[in-house]
Scaffold this active site. Structure first.
Site, PDB file in Angstrom:
ATOM      1  CD  GLU A 202      -2.569  -1.658   2.340  1.00 46.16           C
ATOM      2  OE1 GLU A 202      -1.842  -1.587   3.351  1.00 46.16           O
ATOM      3  OE2 GLU A 202      -3.682  -2.183   2.337  1.00 46.16           O
TER       4      GLU A 202
ATOM      5  CD  GLN B  78       0.924  -6.495   3.135  1.00 46.47           C
ATOM      6  OE1 GLN B  78       0.845  -7.469   3.872  1.00 46.47           O
ATOM      7  NE2 GLN B  78      -0.065  -5.625   3.011  1.00 46.47           N
TER       8      GLN B  78
END
Lengths: 699, 161
Positions: A425, A524
């Site tokens: 994100e 991530q």
């Protein structure tokens, strides 16, 4: 023996011990939460102490106090009129029995003991027993209203107290409690019953009536039932790691909270912090589908089915959301609560105190494929294909219709997904995010297969889905074996996170949103997530080059990331490096590595822990035709034992470095590296490693 | 380097702070008290720090505490700013500045710049900084810079050397 317990002392290998630290009181409360899938109560101190935040929550019962939808606090049943601790103050969470004990010494030198449980056998029934001395121990009110300006009613029916909290929408939580003081004031015994309804606050009469029933059963029998229920739950879920007792306990701790996070019937809305705290407001994310549901599908299928039901019942709002965006099919909300509408906050504060727009709700489209993947993973573990042929079919088909309307074709006929956010994100509104596109491709293909078998779509639709799937670009470069994370990623500033800070690190806070957005720094696993979820959709041999490239670029600023990387490092044949990240994931809440465990436990990370252990180190992968096995253990471990269920069978796997043993309660098809699919007949089969392959024999 | 903190290690040092706050309390607005907490949760702080901030708060002074992120203090994980910022802030204050009414600001960057920036933005009448009581050339860079550049009075709160 603990006087409040009146039972056997717990095994140290099953007990999490938390000694009091005033600064970490709220962390201790979260760690020691007791839940039964429907209600969760934090492990707060019994006396009203500074820093304490007692809280009971009910799954799926939300209210809207004006600042966004959040879980409704229920009545508090854990308070006692007792002397506070001076010095020794210890909580012990017995994971095997589902019991929380506390022992503390008062200024007057009295030692007090409490024991409490939230009945797994009878969800909604809770019990508390306290022992001390008359001067230091008093019962106080059996129920207290929660703080925070919640709408509360309370009253009594003879010896039973009741308290009811109501949401603005009419739902509520009702509790009734009774208590007895015996042995000259030395012992207080309390039972309470909780009822909850998201639509209508349950009447006090219903709670008091149920309380009278359980009162007749009695405290000790209720406790015994509860322990038996936990023992039965563990019989399908137990994990043993020979050679690493600390990690073993941490994995059991994760499983304990996962098993307590979802009910086994109806629907289960598993929020990001489960029922362990108020943070994240009980909102349901992809975390639930991708990280929690697969665990429960293997160790508590009924609870996984209830989680799936939560999505099935919210297909209506998902269709409305797709329509509002001018799309077809169904698009699930990125964050959802009671009614399935989008509840993602629109604003946040950045590291410089600025108000910034949050666009995950708008752009994190991969939620559509995540929900479908979870449904398929449920079937992979349980073998209950009828779910997808019936009530779950629309999850796949309506999602495929969404992708068909979301994809853009270029003049060359290639298909693209523009303007999304992937799991990374840090990078917002990117095109052709590999994770999104490959998951969409997988989704379209699975939907086409399902429609051909079970109907629900026209032949033209099915053909179009297959065509789109084949046309979707995925950014794979055969020359390097690497997937490009999104269009333009390779043009960003090359940045190895280890040159700036030691990961895990929240790179967006350290470097700022603009800098991370312009750099090859990844929050991530994004591309790598594909190798965990849909390895069949990735190019053969592509795990290693993508790990080599994205590993050093990953900050692990998401609490989900270490477990995913641990799983993939193990699959790539590097179990010792995998263990380093695995231990980070295992200790995330136990050591409060985020600084936010006080607000609740990271249940998705806990799901990641189990998946890293089973998928990563054990090489377990369920498919329609066989359960794949390919253990790869770190040197620090002697062996791993895992209990789970596959296609209705109970399995007990014991894996060592060169030895593998599988006990089942019936024939199970398995596949090991180097062997063709075969049937295992109980009582067990063993294999020994020969080179890189396994040779087996049946007992 | 980000070690700026409110630290008072002796009642003799704390008392003047209290006297100052009490005497000037009605005229002071928003001193900036910078707090330094490492990733592992440890802090160069003490009970005396909490008491000092409590005294300030109790005297009617509005306090803004500041935490500056660097490689040793930035959180390891930050899942979603829309949820984590409020949760982390609430817990940070509860642990490190539990007196009622204290606000927390977080910033990233060079600490002295951020201290002065926040003091200006908040209209602070005073800045409070922790000080290790060492003025060797390689020490107290943040204190020196703020002392040189601050337009408002600066209180140095001595902490154990």
């Amino acid at each position: 023996m603990d006087p409040a317990d009146r039972g056997d002392r717990p095994d140290r290998n099953w007990t999490v011990t938390v000694d009091a630290d005033p600064r970490l009181e709220r962390v201790a409360e979260a760690l020691c939460t007791l839940a039964d899938g429907r209600f969760g109560t934090r492990g707060s101190r019994e006396e009203d102490g500074a820093g304490s935040a007692p809280l009971t929550l009910a799954a799926g019962v939300y209210h809207d106090p004006g600042g966004g939808t959040t879980l409704l606090p229920g009545p508090v049943w854990t308070g006692l009129d007792t002397a506070p601790p001076l010095g020794h103050d210890r909580r012990e969470l017995d994971l095997h029995g589902g019991v929380l004990r506390r022992t503390w010494r008062t200024a007057g030198g009295t030692t007090l003991h409490t024991l409490r449980f939230a009945s797994l056998a009878r969800p909604g029934v809770v019990g508390l027993r306290a022992e001390g001395s008359p001067g230091a121990l008093g019962a106080g009110p059996a129920l207290l209203p929660p703080g925070g300006g919640i709408d509360v009613e309370q009253g009594r029916q003879r010896d039973i107290a009741w308290v009811r909290t109501r949401s603005a929408g009419g739902g509520g939580i009702t509790a009734a409690a009774c208590q007895h003081t015996t042995d000259g004031g030395r012992v207080v015994e309390r039972l309470a019953v909780y009822l909850a309804d998201p639509g209508q606050a349950p009447p006090p009469e219903a709670a008091t009536e149920r309380l009278r029933e359980v009162e007749r059963v009695g405290f000790d029998r209720l406790l015994a039932e509860h322990r038996a229920a936990w023992a039965a739950r563990w019989a399908d879920a137990e994990v043993t790691i020979q050679g690493d007792p600390d990690t073993e306990l941490a994995v059991r701790f994760a499983l304990f909270h996962l098993l307590a996070s979802a009910a086994e019937e109806g629907e289960a809305a598993v929020g990001a912090r489960g029922l362990t705290g108020p943070v994240y407001a009980g909102h349901v994310f992809w975390d639930a589908d991708v990280f929690v549901l697969p665990v429960l599908a293997a160790v508590d299928p009924a609870a996984a089915r209830a989680m799936l039901e939560y999505r099935i019942r919210r297909l209506g709002p998902a269709r409305e959301l797709a329509a509002a965006q001018g799309r077809s099919g169904a698009r699930f909300a990125w964050e959802s609560a009671a009614d399935g509408t989008e509840v993602t906050p629109l604003w946040a504060t950045d590291r410089q105190g600025n108000r910034v727009r949050i666009r995950t709700g708008e752009l994190e489209d991969h939620i559509v494929a995540d929900v479908a993947w979870a449904a398929c993973r449920y079937v992979d573990w349980t073998g209950e294909g009828a779910v997808l042929d019936g009530p779950g079919r629309a999850l796949l088909l309506e999602g495929a219709r969404y992708w068909a309307s979301r994809v853009r074709r270029d003049q060359a006929g290639r298909a693209h997904v523009d303007g999304v956010i992937g799991p990374d994100e840090y990078h917002v509104e990117v095109g052709d995010n590999a994770f999104t596109n490959v998951m969409a491709r997988w989704h379209l293909r699975r939907a086409a297969e399902l429609a051909e078998r079970a109907g629900g779509a026209t032949a033209e639709e099915v053909a179009a889905w297959r065509g789109l799937a084949d046309a979707l670009v995925d950014g794979y470069d055969p020359a390097t074996g690497r997937y490009r994370q999104f269009a333009g990623f390779d043009d960003l500033e090359p940045l190895l996170i280890g040159e700036l800070a030691r990961p895990p690190v929240a790179a967006d806070l350290l470097l700022g949103r603009d800098r991370v957005r312009a750099a090859q720094v990844v929050k991530q696993a994004d591309v790598l997530m594909l190798h965990l979820l849909v390895p069949e959709e990735t190019a053969a041999g592509s795990l290693a080059p993508n790990l080599a490239f994205y590993g050093p670029r990953t900050a692990h600023g998401s609490s989900l990331s270490p477990a995913v990387h641990a799983a993939l490092l193990a699959r790539a044949g590097d179990p010792d490096r995998a263990l380093e990240l695995f231990r980070v994931a295992c200790r995330l809440d136990l050591d409060d590595l985020t600084g936010t465990t006080a607000g609740g436990l990271h249940v998705a990370t806990m799901g990641g822990v189990w998946q890293a252990l089973t998928t990563g180190f054990c090489g377990l992968r369920p498919t329609d035709e066989a359960l794949e096995l390919d253990p790869c253990l770190p040197a620090a471990w002697d062996s791993v034992e895992v209990r789970l269920r596959y296609h209705g069978r109970r399995l007990h796997l014991r894996a060592g470095h060169d030895h593998l043993e599988l006990a089942t309660d019936g024939p199970v098809a398995v596949r090991l590296s180097g062997l063709a699919a075969r049937t295992v007949v109980p009582p067990g089969t063993t294999w020994r490693r020969v080179g890189t392959a396994w040779e087996g024999e049946s007992k | 380097v980000t070690t700026i903190l409110a630290a008072v290690d002796a009642s003799a040092a704390a008392q003047p702070v209290l006297d100052t706050a009490t005497a000037l309390g009605r005229t002071l607005r928003m001193p900036v008290v910078a707090i330094h907490v490492r990733q592992d949760g440890t802090a160069d702080t003490s009970r005396a720090v909490e008491q000092t901030m409590g005294w300030f708060a109790g005297s009617g002074v509005e306090i803004v505490s500041l935490h500056v992120f660097d490689t040793t203090t930035v959180p390891r994980f930050w899942d979603r700013p829309e949820h984590d910022h409020a949760a982390w802030t609430r817990e940070f204050l509860a642990r490190n500045a539990p007196a009622a009414g204290i606000r927390l600001q977080v910033r990233s960057g060079w600490p002295s710049d951020r201290v002065l920036e926040v003091a200006s933005a908040e209209g602070a009448d005073m800045i409070a900084l922790g000080w290790g009581r060492r003025l060797a050339p390689d020490r107290a860079a943040v204190v020196r810079e703020v002392l040189t550049r601050t337009p408002v009075p600066l209180i140095l709160l001595p902490r154990p050397a």
